[in-house]
Scaffold this motif. Structure first.
Motif, PDB file in Angstrom:
ATOM      1  N   LEU A  32       0.815  -1.221   0.000  1.00  0.00           N
ATOM      2  CA  LEU A  32       0.000   0.000   0.000  1.00  0.00           C
ATOM      3  C   LEU A  32       0.843   1.263   0.000  1.00  0.00           C
ATOM      4  O   LEU A  32       0.429   2.295  -0.508  1.00  0.00           O
ATOM      5  CB  LEU A  32      -0.905   0.016   1.234  1.00  0.00           C
ATOM      6  CG  LEU A  32      -2.362  -0.341   1.021  1.00  0.00           C
ATOM      7  CD1 LEU A  32      -3.154  -0.003   2.264  1.00  0.00           C
ATOM      8  CD2 LEU A  32      -2.951   0.424  -0.163  1.00  0.00           C
ATOM      9  N   ALA A  33       2.058   1.171   0.562  1.00  0.00           N
ATOM     10  CA  ALA A  33       2.900   2.359   0.640  1.00  0.00           C
ATOM     11  C   ALA A  33       3.244   2.870  -0.758  1.00  0.00           C
ATOM     12  O   ALA A  33       3.319   4.080  -0.978  1.00  0.00           O
ATOM     13  CB  ALA A  33       4.171   2.046   1.415  1.00  0.00           C
ATOM     14  N   GLU A  64       0.315   4.844  -1.780  1.00  0.00           N
ATOM     15  CA  GLU A  64       0.192   6.090  -1.021  1.00  0.00           C
ATOM     16  C   GLU A  64       1.183   7.138  -1.494  1.00  0.00           C
ATOM     17  O   GLU A  64       0.894   8.318  -1.506  1.00  0.00           O
ATOM     18  CB  GLU A  64       0.384   5.806   0.471  1.00  0.00           C
ATOM     19  CG  GLU A  64      -0.829   5.100   1.034  1.00  0.00           C
ATOM     20  CD  GLU A  64      -0.667   4.721   2.479  1.00  0.00           C
ATOM     21  OE1 GLU A  64       0.488   4.695   2.965  1.00  0.00           O
ATOM     22  OE2 GLU A  64      -1.690   4.439   3.119  1.00  0.00           O
ATOM     23  N   HIS A  65       2.381   6.697  -1.881  1.00  0.00           N
ATOM     24  CA  HIS A  65       3.384   7.659  -2.315  1.00  0.00           C
ATOM     25  C   HIS A  65       3.141   8.159  -3.728  1.00  0.00           C
ATOM     26  O   HIS A  65       3.563   9.251  -4.072  1.00  0.00           O
ATOM     27  CB  HIS A  65       4.779   7.041  -2.235  1.00  0.00           C
ATOM     28  CG  HIS A  65       5.322   6.991  -0.853  1.00  0.00           C
ATOM     29  ND1 HIS A  65       5.168   5.903  -0.030  1.00  0.00           N
ATOM     30  CD2 HIS A  65       6.000   7.915  -0.132  1.00  0.00           C
ATOM     31  CE1 HIS A  65       5.731   6.152   1.133  1.00  0.00           C
ATOM     32  NE2 HIS A  65       6.243   7.367   1.104  1.00  0.00           N
ATOM     33  N   ARG A 107      -2.975   8.905  -6.946  1.00  0.00           N
ATOM     34  CA  ARG A 107      -4.183   9.532  -6.423  1.00  0.00           C
ATOM     35  C   ARG A 107      -5.327   8.536  -6.512  1.00  0.00           C
ATOM     36  O   ARG A 107      -6.260   8.592  -5.747  1.00  0.00           O
ATOM     37  CB  ARG A 107      -4.557  10.747  -7.279  1.00  0.00           C
ATOM     38  CG  ARG A 107      -3.626  11.914  -7.083  1.00  0.00           C
ATOM     39  CD  ARG A 107      -4.420  13.199  -6.802  1.00  0.00           C
ATOM     40  NE  ARG A 107      -3.489  14.293  -6.647  1.00  0.00           N
ATOM     41  CZ  ARG A 107      -3.108  15.049  -7.663  1.00  0.00           C
ATOM     42  NH1 ARG A 107      -3.638  14.856  -8.858  1.00  0.00           N
ATOM     43  NH2 ARG A 107      -2.227  15.985  -7.484  1.00  0.00           N
ATOM     44  N   VAL A 130      -7.504   7.326  -3.509  1.00  0.00           N
ATOM     45  CA  VAL A 130      -6.849   6.652  -2.394  1.00  0.00           C
ATOM     46  C   VAL A 130      -7.332   7.260  -1.080  1.00  0.00           C
ATOM     47  O   VAL A 130      -7.600   6.558  -0.104  1.00  0.00           O
ATOM     48  CB  VAL A 130      -5.317   6.783  -2.524  1.00  0.00           C
ATOM     49  CG1 VAL A 130      -4.622   6.183  -1.315  1.00  0.00           C
ATOM     50  CG2 VAL A 130      -4.828   6.133  -3.817  1.00  0.00           C
ATOM     51  N   GLU A 131      -7.476   8.577  -1.102  1.00  0.00           N
ATOM     52  CA  GLU A 131      -7.858   9.289   0.110  1.00  0.00           C
ATOM     53  C   GLU A 131      -9.241   8.838   0.595  1.00  0.00           C
ATOM     54  O   GLU A 131      -9.433   8.512   1.765  1.00  0.00           O
ATOM     55  CB  GLU A 131      -7.854  10.807  -0.176  1.00  0.00           C
ATOM     56  CG  GLU A 131      -7.785  11.671   1.047  1.00  0.00           C
ATOM     57  CD  GLU A 131      -6.813  11.151   2.097  1.00  0.00           C
ATOM     58  OE1 GLU A 131      -7.236  11.061   3.258  1.00  0.00           O
ATOM     59  OE2 GLU A 131      -5.654  10.794   1.766  1.00  0.00           O
ATOM     60  N   ARG A 151      -9.127   5.485   2.205  1.00  0.00           N
ATOM     61  CA  ARG A 151      -8.556   5.499   3.546  1.00  0.00           C
ATOM     62  C   ARG A 151      -9.576   6.017   4.558  1.00  0.00           C
ATOM     63  O   ARG A 151      -9.735   5.466   5.647  1.00  0.00           O
ATOM     64  CB  ARG A 151      -7.307   6.363   3.583  1.00  0.00           C
ATOM     65  CG  ARG A 151      -6.670   6.338   4.956  1.00  0.00           C
ATOM     66  CD  ARG A 151      -5.653   7.407   5.147  1.00  0.00           C
ATOM     67  NE  ARG A 151      -4.593   7.319   4.165  1.00  0.00           N
ATOM     68  CZ  ARG A 151      -3.743   6.322   4.087  1.00  0.00           C
ATOM     69  NH1 ARG A 151      -3.831   5.331   4.923  1.00  0.00           N
ATOM     70  NH2 ARG A 151      -2.815   6.315   3.182  1.00  0.00           N
ATOM     71  N   GLU A 211       0.321  -0.505  10.109  1.00  0.00           N
ATOM     72  CA  GLU A 211      -0.645   0.089   9.193  1.00  0.00           C
ATOM     73  C   GLU A 211      -1.594  -1.017   8.739  1.00  0.00           C
ATOM     74  O   GLU A 211      -1.223  -2.181   8.724  1.00  0.00           O
ATOM     75  CB  GLU A 211       0.084   0.655   7.966  1.00  0.00           C
ATOM     76  CG  GLU A 211       1.030   1.801   8.293  1.00  0.00           C
ATOM     77  CD  GLU A 211       0.295   3.071   8.666  1.00  0.00           C
ATOM     78  OE1 GLU A 211      -0.861   3.235   8.233  1.00  0.00           O
ATOM     79  OE2 GLU A 211       0.872   3.882   9.415  1.00  0.00           O
TER      80      GLU A 211
END
Lengths: 262, 334
Positions: free
Chosen positions: B215-216, B219-220, B223, B239-240, B243, B311
């Protein structure tokens, strides 16, 4: 065409890096060359026996040393690079490139063969020539015909190996095929015993197979037992036939891969 | 750049029978079962996007990528990629896409890295000046110079991946597929790969479709993410938002000193989900409770040897989507 030349050049360079393997291989060729030479010497009673199945002692010794010199040049055994790339899946990135897959591997093999001309054929043959009394061609044109015949032998051998490798698209493990292939090649290429020594019916079988074009035919050209024209005909036929067959099988393999995911 | 409509792929897996007799029967009787690796997946990717294509192992990520590169023909559905139907026009599409498979390499194992890279000029027929300009840029972006002359077999995994990334983009493809590009890499190498991808996306406008189960990475870089599981599309969106909806919980893992206990510890937004020997798992809502304040309140209560924060894993988020919320489910999976 530039691509295939560049591929061959890299393959040549790659095989030059295997120095220890080259030395070990040359040592093995020398041991087997000397072993078979000694056996044939005893069999011919040091030449007193004259001619056996068209071979004099110097001719049979030449047969032995050409065989040892050709072994690696035509890569008779254990070449599974395409199969390995199929097994690991690396084959996918080659198939995705805008290039001819069989031609790509042929270029790699020709680059390798150029290296083995220098690092395997020449030193092994030179060893044989230094240690034993060999039968030499009388004319430059025979040497030239031999050179062409060996290069055709490399193409025949590639065509055969490429086909064998493609079996990895269907088989999980190529070890069984390898065992059979080594046996068949040792025998029917004429590496172990000249095909002229075979009993009549077996000789007929050998003459219908592509394998004699890999070892026996170049030896016969070198010894003047076969005309260059006849050698060219046999070898060119197998080069073309195997190349076409390879393309048919490759197309089937790719069709299977794209439908079943390999 | 990519349009996929109802993409599906099923494999026929033949039934295996035991023994020689069984093997002979299998030759005649082709019974078996159908494995549906990808089922009715539709999405669009616009030029310039970076999309994370996410799912657990065996979800159908690689199968989708293979169909979009043309190396696999779908059982049903349609797709166009950079204007081509991939499986009909694979060779034409080849120069428009770059592909990196994290667990494979297209580099020549025994040769210096530079040899593999320079060969690509001839594979894709790139004009020499364009190619040299690209190569120079990649050498600095990926810091290739220290190992450009090193045989690939001697490179570390991270170095090899940088080499493979360069190899995938030297012919300037407008679209890049990456299948698990950070798998097996250490933290520094992962960061480097991500930074590179972000830059070629920003500066060259390269569209990127990236599969990962880390997932990292998403996240990096992304979008937008698409989540699939068992061949089905579960989520396609930002992604936001995901979450917010499913991934707002984290877990604090504390190791207590021998004999110490935090039984009866109560705090809003925190829940003791597991205890095993001296170890306790406390799930907390990252919106309601900060990790720092939670740690200090635990430490104030009992002597602590070690702490770690976990996480939510992709598997947990996916499970969350299935269950319609995470609250009923323990956040830590073993």
């Amino acid at each position: 065409m530039r691509l295939y030349f560049e591929v061959a050049r890299r393959s040549f360079q790659r095989h030059l890096t295997y120095r220890v393997a080259t030395l070990a291989g040359l040592f093995t060729n020398a041991v087997f060359g000397i072993f078979f030479s000694s056996v044939y010497r005893a069999f011919y009673q040091d030449g007193e026996r004259g001619v056996v199945a068209d071979f004099t002692l110097p001719e049979i010794l030449t047969f032995v040393w050409i065989g040892q010199s050709l072994l690696m040049l035509v890569y008779l055994w254990n070449w599974w690079e395409v199969a390995d790339s199929i097994r690991t899946g690396d084959v996918v990135s080659d198939l995705m490139k805008p290039m001819d897959f069989q031609l790509y591997w042929l270029s790699r093999d020709l680059g390798r063969a150029s290296c083995h001309w220098l690092t395997r054929f020449v030193p092994t043959f030179a060893m044989g020539a230094l240690l034993f009394d060999l039968a030499w061609p009388g004319t430059i044109s025979t040497w030239l015909a031999f050179f062409i015949s060996v290069n055709l032998a490399i193409l025949v051998s590639f065509g055969w190996r490429f086909l064998l490798n493609l079996s990895a698209f269907w088989l999980l493990d190529v070890r069984g095929i390898n065992t059979i292939a080594v046996l068949v090649l040792n025998f029917f290429s004429g590496l172990l015993v000249p095909i002229a020594f075979f009993p009549g019916w077996l000789r007929t079988v050998a003459e219908w197979l592509p394998f004699r074009a890999i070892v026996m035919v170049p030896v016969e050209v070198f010894l003047g037992q076969r005309t260059p024209q006849s050698a060219l005909l046999i070898q060119a036929f197998w080069v073309v036939a195997l190349r076409l067959l390879g393309q048919v099988v490759l197309n089937a393999a790719v069709r299977k891969l794209v439908v079943q995911g390999g | 750049m990519i349009t996929a409509r109802g993409l599906s792929k099923s494999y026929w897996v033949a039934r295996h029978r035991r023994g020689a007799l069984g093997a002979m029967r299998s030759l005649v009787d082709r019974s078996g079962r159908e494995v549906r690796a990808v089922r009715d997946i539709s999405f669009d990717v616009a030029a310039g996007e970076i999309v994370g294509y996410v799912g657990p192992n065996g979800a159908g990520k690689s199968t989708t990528i293979k169909m979009l590169t043309g190396i696999l023909v779908p059982t049903a559905g349609e797709a166009t990629v950079a204007g081509y139907v991939p499986w009909n026009q694979r060779k034409s599409l080849a120069s428009k896409i770059g592909v990196v498979f994290g667990q494979r390499t297209q580099l020549w194992w025994d040769l210096p890295l530079i040899e593999s890279l320079e060969l690509l000029r001839f594979v894709y027929r790139v004009p020499v000046d364009r190619f040299q300009a690209n190569l120079t840029e990649m050498r600095s972006l990926l810091d290739l110079d220290p190992f450009l002359e090193t045989p690939v077999r001697q490179l570390s995994l991270g170095q090899r991946m940088r080499g493979d990334l360069a190899a995938a983009v030297l012919h300037e493809p407008p679209l890049l597929y990456l299948d698990e590009p950070t798998i097996g890499l250490d933290v520094v190498a992962k960061a480097r790969v991500r930074e590179f991808l972000a830059r070629i996306n920003r500066e060259r406008g390269v569209t990127i479709l990236l599969t990962t189960h880390d997932l990292a990475d998403v996240e990096h870089l992304c979008r937008r993410m698409i989540i699939i599981d068992r061949g089905r599309l579960l989520y396609d969106g930002s992604v936001e938002a995901l979450r917010q909806r499913h991934g707002s919980h984290r877990t604090l893992v504390v190791d207590l000193e021998a004999g110490a206990t935090i039984d009866g510890f109560v705090r809003d937004g925190v829940e003791l989900v597991r205890a095993d020997g001296p170890r306790r798992w406390l799930r907390f809502d990252r919106e309601a409770v900060s990790a720092a304040s939670l740690i200090s309140s635990v430490v104030a209560r009992a002597p602590v040897v070690d702490v770690a924060i976990e996480e939510p894993a992709i598997e947990d988020i996916i499970r969350g989507i299935y269950e319609g919320g995470l609250r009923a489910e323990p956040a830590v999976s073993e």
